[in-house]
Design an enzyme around this catalytic site. Structure first.
Site, PDB file in Angstrom:
ATOM      1  N   SER A 112     -37.307  46.223   3.015  1.00 15.43           N
ATOM      2  CA  SER A 112     -36.650  47.071   4.002  1.00 15.43           C
ATOM      3  C   SER A 112     -37.489  48.276   4.381  1.00 15.43           C
ATOM      4  CB  SER A 112     -35.309  47.569   3.456  1.00 15.43           C
ATOM      5  OG  SER A 112     -34.433  46.486   3.256  1.00 15.43           O
ATOM      6  N   ILE A 123     -30.586  54.099   8.914  1.00 12.84           N
ATOM      7  CA  ILE A 123     -30.757  52.751   9.433  1.00 12.84           C
ATOM      8  C   ILE A 123     -31.772  52.025   8.559  1.00 12.84           C
ATOM      9  CG2 ILE A 123     -31.447  51.350  11.416  1.00 12.84           C
ATOM     10  CD1 ILE A 123     -28.881  53.055  11.853  1.00 12.84           C
ATOM     11  N   GLU A 124     -31.343  50.929   7.971  1.00 15.64           N
ATOM     12  CA  GLU A 124     -32.208  50.080   7.167  1.00 15.64           C
ATOM     13  C   GLU A 124     -32.499  48.822   7.984  1.00 15.64           C
ATOM     14  OE1 GLU A 124     -32.064  47.518   2.973  1.00 15.64           O
ATOM     15  OE2 GLU A 124     -30.421  48.890   3.480  1.00 15.64           O
ATOM     16  N   ILE A 125     -33.769  48.489   8.124  1.00 21.72           N
ATOM     17  CA  ILE A 125     -34.151  47.259   8.815  1.00 21.72           C
ATOM     18  C   ILE A 125     -34.795  46.366   7.762  1.00 21.72           C
ATOM     19  CG2 ILE A 125     -35.467  46.227  10.687  1.00 21.72           C
ATOM     20  CD1 ILE A 125     -35.402  49.039  12.020  1.00 21.72           C
TER      21      ILE A 125
END
Length: 130
Positions: A112, A123-125
């Site tokens: 992540s 916001i974690e992608i």
């Protein structure tokens, strides 16, 4: 019969400026903007889900007893390697807080990258393909 839910349909985030927030999610995360319902409420659609974008102080659209912006911690999955996510965020001028780091998602191990949206939401992608 055992009751279980099937999936998450939508969430609602409260923001200071619907236009700024919606534009960020569209530009940075590739979501599609739409208006719906009475008073042309804003939403962001991606895959089979959506985020309803609620302006701070909206009359008749209560979501909790305490109204605040920037308190969400959201994780989205990208079909990109973490290095590509970082490159994209850099191109968008988005500051990276942390990452790539190993995490455990709903489907197992993932990597992540973290940033913040215009309201300060975390916001974690994540990427399962690493």
């Amino acid at each position: 019969m055992r009751f279980t839910v099937d999936r998450l349909d939508h969430i609602v985030i409260t923001c200071r400026d619907v236009e700024v927030t919606s534009s960020w999610y569209q530009r940075v995360l590739g979501m599609e903007r739409e208006e719906y319902g009475r008073n042309n409420r804003g939403a962001l659609r991606f895959g089979g889900q959506k985020i309803n974008v609620r302006p701070y102080g909206a009359e008749g659209w209560g979501t909790s007893d305490v109204e605040m912006t920037g308190v969400q911690d959201l994780c989205f999955i990208a079909a990109l390697a973490p290095a590509d996510v970082i490159e994209h965020l850099n191109q968008c001028g988005v500051a990276i807080i942390e990452g790539p780091v190993e995490r455990i998602g709903a489907l197992g191990p993932m990597r992540s990258v973290y940033c913040r949206d215009p309201d300060g939401n975390l916001i974690e992608i994540g990427s399962y393909a690493f």
